[in-house]
Design a protein around this motif. Structure first.
Motif, PDB file in Angstrom:
ATOM      1  N   ASP A  21      22.713 -54.698  49.341  1.00 16.44           N
ATOM      2  CA  ASP A  21      21.963 -54.078  50.407  1.00 16.44           C
ATOM      3  C   ASP A  21      20.896 -53.347  50.075  1.00 16.44           C
ATOM      4  O   ASP A  21      20.785 -51.997  49.660  1.00 16.44           O
ATOM      5  N   ALA A  22      19.793 -54.104  49.904  1.00 16.79           N
ATOM      6  CA  ALA A  22      18.663 -53.472  49.107  1.00 16.79           C
ATOM      7  C   ALA A  22      18.032 -52.085  49.726  1.00 16.79           C
ATOM      8  O   ALA A  22      17.616 -51.167  49.047  1.00 16.79           O
ATOM      9  N   LEU A  23      18.070 -52.242  51.176  1.00 12.73           N
ATOM     10  CA  LEU A  23      17.136 -51.030  51.726  1.00 12.73           C
ATOM     11  C   LEU A  23      18.099 -49.714  51.636  1.00 12.73           C
ATOM     12  O   LEU A  23      17.543 -48.677  51.876  1.00 12.73           O
ATOM     13  N   ALA A  39      16.104 -57.137  55.417  1.00 12.16           N
ATOM     14  CA  ALA A  39      17.563 -56.608  55.293  1.00 12.16           C
ATOM     15  C   ALA A  39      18.268 -57.583  54.396  1.00 12.16           C
ATOM     16  O   ALA A  39      19.212 -57.199  54.075  1.00 12.16           O
ATOM     17  N   ASP A  40      18.272 -58.632  54.565  1.00 13.22           N
ATOM     18  CA  ASP A  40      18.955 -59.934  54.243  1.00 13.22           C
ATOM     19  C   ASP A  40      18.269 -60.134  52.534  1.00 13.22           C
ATOM     20  O   ASP A  40      17.297 -60.494  52.553  1.00 13.22           O
ATOM     21  N   ALA A  41      19.200 -59.810  51.515  1.00 11.02           N
ATOM     22  CA  ALA A  41      18.728 -59.940  50.315  1.00 11.02           C
ATOM     23  C   ALA A  41      18.672 -61.749  49.956  1.00 11.02           C
ATOM     24  O   ALA A  41      19.693 -62.345  50.166  1.00 11.02           O
ATOM     25  N   GLN A  42      17.658 -62.089  49.312  1.00  9.70           N
ATOM     26  CA  GLN A  42      17.279 -63.498  49.248  1.00  9.70           C
ATOM     27  C   GLN A  42      16.887 -63.350  47.669  1.00  9.70           C
ATOM     28  O   GLN A  42      16.048 -62.381  47.147  1.00  9.70           O
ATOM     29  N   ALA A  43      17.179 -64.255  46.727  1.00  8.69           N
ATOM     30  CA  ALA A  43      16.689 -64.240  45.429  1.00  8.69           C
ATOM     31  C   ALA A  43      15.221 -64.606  45.299  1.00  8.69           C
ATOM     32  O   ALA A  43      14.662 -65.470  46.212  1.00  8.69           O
ATOM     33  N   ASN A  44      14.451 -63.839  44.722  1.00  8.96           N
ATOM     34  CA  ASN A  44      13.039 -63.772  44.305  1.00  8.96           C
ATOM     35  C   ASN A  44      12.203 -63.320  45.671  1.00  8.96           C
ATOM     36  O   ASN A  44      11.022 -63.486  45.728  1.00  8.96           O
ATOM     37  N   THR A  45      12.884 -62.494  46.524  1.00  7.46           N
ATOM     38  CA  THR A  45      12.346 -62.119  47.571  1.00  7.46           C
ATOM     39  C   THR A  45      11.520 -60.441  47.022  1.00  7.46           C
ATOM     40  O   THR A  45      12.465 -59.897  46.268  1.00  7.46           O
ATOM     41  N   ARG A  46      10.523 -60.054  47.452  1.00  8.92           N
ATOM     42  CA  ARG A  46       9.684 -58.893  46.753  1.00  8.92           C
ATOM     43  C   ARG A  46       9.906 -57.659  47.680  1.00  8.92           C
ATOM     44  O   ARG A  46       9.745 -58.042  48.774  1.00  8.92           O
TER      45      ARG A  46
END
Length: 132
Positions: A21-23, A39-46
């Protein structure tokens, strides 16, 4: 590299949910002032990141696996690569390595921070258990 291990009485899924939950990371990681991105974490998303005392940079999940999550974040003069390894029995190991001139200056302030982060993760999971 600093590392600590603790057992968190929660499922692997509950632990992963909080870590991904990055946010909401600024709600339990005092270094982070704000994170902006999907909101949805994905690998390599900045994600755009703002840290104390107001430096800006970026955060990204570099590995998202069932039992391992790796998060890299950086601001000018500082880079951290942190890994969370989650066993099926709730044993969580957090390890991180920091590089850059700012990391060298801040190193004394980060002593025992892996243990502190594990405790904050456990508290965050407890908060979710009481509200759901």
């Amino acid at each position: 590299m600093e590392q600590a291990t603790d057992t968190i009485p929660a499922s692997q899924a509950a632990i992963r949910h909080v870590l991904l939950d990055a946010l909401a990371l600024p709600e339990w990681n005092e270094a982070f002032l704000s994170i902006d991105g999907p909101a949805d974490a994905q690998a390599n998303t900045r994600y755009d990141l703002r840290v104390r005392p107001g430096l800006t940079g970026e955060l990204q999940y570099t590995v998202i696996e069932p039992d391992r999550i790796e998060i890299t974040w950086q601001v000018p003069g500082f880079r951290e690569v942190g890994t969370w390894t989650i066993a099926a029995d709730g044993q969580v190991t957090h390890a991180f390595e920091q590089t850059g001139p700012l990391a060298t200056v801040l190193r004394p302030a980060y002593r025992n921070i892996a243990t502190i982060r594990l405790a904050r993760l456990a508290n965050r999971i407890r908060q979710f258990a009481h509200t759901s």
